[in-house]
Design an enzyme around this catalytic site. Sequence first.
Site, PDB file in Angstrom:
ATOM      1  N   GLU A   1       0.863  -1.180   0.000  1.00 57.24           N
ATOM      2  CA  GLU A   1       0.000   0.000   0.000  1.00 57.24           C
ATOM      3  C   GLU A   1       0.894   1.222   0.000  1.00 57.24           C
ATOM      4  O   GLU A   1       1.720   1.387   0.895  1.00 57.24           O
ATOM      5  CB  GLU A   1      -0.837   0.061   1.280  1.00 57.24           C
ATOM      6  CG  GLU A   1      -1.959  -0.927   1.372  1.00 57.24           C
ATOM      7  CD  GLU A   1      -2.669  -0.790   2.727  1.00 57.24           C
ATOM      8  OE1 GLU A   1      -2.540   0.264   3.389  1.00 57.24           O
ATOM      9  OE2 GLU A   1      -3.334  -1.754   3.120  1.00 57.24           O
TER      10      GLU A   1
ATOM     11  N   ASP B   1      -5.610   8.251  11.244  1.00 54.36           N
ATOM     12  CA  ASP B   1      -4.255   7.790  11.538  1.00 54.36           C
ATOM     13  C   ASP B   1      -3.752   8.246  12.900  1.00 54.36           C
ATOM     14  O   ASP B   1      -4.051   9.343  13.356  1.00 54.36           O
ATOM     15  CB  ASP B   1      -3.292   8.288  10.461  1.00 54.36           C
ATOM     16  CG  ASP B   1      -3.426   7.490   9.184  1.00 54.36           C
ATOM     17  OD1 ASP B   1      -3.246   6.254   9.250  1.00 54.36           O
ATOM     18  OD2 ASP B   1      -3.747   8.079   8.136  1.00 54.36           O
TER      19      ASP B   1
ATOM     20  N   TYR C   1     -10.936  -4.937   4.030  1.00 57.33           N
ATOM     21  CA  TYR C   1      -9.967  -4.482   5.038  1.00 57.33           C
ATOM     22  C   TYR C   1     -10.682  -4.454   6.384  1.00 57.33           C
ATOM     23  O   TYR C   1     -11.573  -3.642   6.595  1.00 57.33           O
ATOM     24  CB  TYR C   1      -9.498  -3.080   4.644  1.00 57.33           C
ATOM     25  CG  TYR C   1      -8.308  -2.523   5.392  1.00 57.33           C
ATOM     26  CD1 TYR C   1      -8.190  -2.614   6.776  1.00 57.33           C
ATOM     27  CD2 TYR C   1      -7.277  -1.881   4.686  1.00 57.33           C
ATOM     28  CE1 TYR C   1      -7.087  -2.083   7.432  1.00 57.33           C
ATOM     29  CE2 TYR C   1      -6.173  -1.348   5.348  1.00 57.33           C
ATOM     30  CZ  TYR C   1      -6.090  -1.450   6.725  1.00 57.33           C
ATOM     31  OH  TYR C   1      -5.008  -0.920   7.372  1.00 57.33           O
TER      32      TYR C   1
END
Lengths: 259, 396
Positions: free
Chosen positions: A46, A57, A171
């Site tokens: 990725e 994040d 995912y």
Amino acid sequence: MSQLASVFTTPEHKALIAYVTVGYPSIEATLEVVPLLASLGCDVVELGIPFSDPLADGVTIQEASYRALRQGVSPLSCLDTAARLREKISIPLIFMTYYNPVFSFGIDNFCQACLNSGIDGLIIPDLPPEESNELETSTQQRQLDLIYLLAPNSPEERIRVVAQKSRGFIYLVSLTGTTGARERLPPDLESFVARVRQKTSQPLCVGFGISTPEQAQRVAKIADGTIVGSRLIQLLDERPLNKLAEFIKSLRKALDNHH
Amino acid sequence: MKLPDNKGYFGEYGGKFVPEVLVAPLAELESAYAEAYADTRFWDEFNALCHNWIGRPTPLYFARQLSAKLGGATILLKREDLAHTGAHKINNTLGQGLLAKRMGKKRIVAETGAGQHGVATATTCALLNIECVVYMGEEDIQRQSLNVLRMKLLGAEVRPVSSGSRTLKDAINEAIRDWITNVSNTYYLLGSVVGPHPYPMMVRNFQSIIGKETREQVLAEYGNLPNYIVACVGGGSNSIGIFYPFVDDSPIKLIGVEAAGKGLSSGKHASPLMAGRTGVLHGARSYLMQDEHGQVLTTYSIAPGLDYPGVGPEHCYYKDTGRVNYTSVTDNQALDGFHLLSTTEGIIPALEPAHAIYYAAELAKDLTKDQIIIINLSGRGDKDLDIVSKATGVRL
């Protein structure tokens, strides 16, 4: 079958997926590290296109994104980096970024540029299926996989929606939280993966928080792949890249010996 | 048509651009809000606390000397500066605080820029006995230290944010990250009409008490609706609050004033509606200040409460439809407005509504006495004295 889907054709082989922020610590480093990752047994890489406000994040990837941006990294330079990597390696490459840089680029233009650079798929963590009609159409026209995420608190009906729409793999976010290395994975990881498994035969890859071979092995027993990001980013700072190479090797070994 | 639609869109703006982990919590919030909205007991409690605790209705005050000095229109001020804690922010924190309580949440997180929303949230959490964590950029902590102390005195924990530009947008990022992490027991109390659906709708509805009162007051006192309503726009909560009950009255001109900072051409401003283009930030599509690569820009304004790169999706919609006229006022012009109101009426305004005051004062000159301009005086200026003393060279 897409390049990405072909990674998951042998059920006993567990995929190792590595995340790097493009341009961290430099574009040259990305060009050096990604082929190394491929040679050490990563099945997919990725490539993170840095964004100014990465709200899914944790600190490690925030900092990497910030530093990459300060060096002038842009979606264009990421596309260029991907194209240069594509000349060297054949494993699937996925872009991971937030929606605004893609939207700003122009959705069709971006997807076409991805195709031209040899990108295989996209992960956009702030773009749930309800908001992605345009990107859905544009990626399908170009045989790019669009990978969606599921979280431990995703209700049953959403698991169905995402399982239907996700292409390449699904995912699974291991925990309710942001990205970043964790000492412990949540105790209910197995039951979460099992809940999704009941509803779909799509490949399931688990990410967020995975930073040790033991954790990777635990994931390998229940899912089709493991995604590692923040820990890897931390090791990118150290030169030479021996430590990073050892880390990837240990993950690969853990995945291969998961039985 | 009633907006937003069921997907949270005002025309092409709004939506829910959020990580998967927030999809279920937003759905939970949406249905809890819908239940509360339909429950008269919820509104009874809200209204009683608005009256007894916030001090509502706030006055609609005829600015006699200001109007006379300008020699034009009749200027009225909606006195949100007299609301508890000194600004309109408390209307929204009370509404959402009661909702959080109803949902059984034990912990509230919020972001703050200038500190007004943080103070209002901390105040509400003290009232409702809910744990409170406020994220605030390190830069803003320096600029607004008195508000930091107020929050602490009210029992809130203030967490400094050192990522990115260390201002409001980064504080929102950090509050959202906290919410993502502690989603099961935590309520995210967003302070403006921004963010993913249902926040822009919910915050508008709580703030529209400003416009509802204004409407009753102006009709009772003057027998007429106003000709103009002027309010400043950062994220856009005070302006939506006063505009919303008037949007269907097409003769009334609604004017939203953004922060032009050091001038739109300088690049140092906070005017996404005037100088931005469509993008997605903090869960919604809106006009956004961004560079050519889609990276969000750092904004600048002398008024910390206007210092935000995005803007509420409903404002974007009104800009495109032309229902609201948007304009912008520079730092220096806002300072003129600040001094003008202070000296003519004995009211020191916050720097945010000082932008609206300046614009309204210019507008008033060319009008006549029978025409009414209402300015939303969204907050008082005590918090800004430090900034003003530095900007004007007055030593303390």
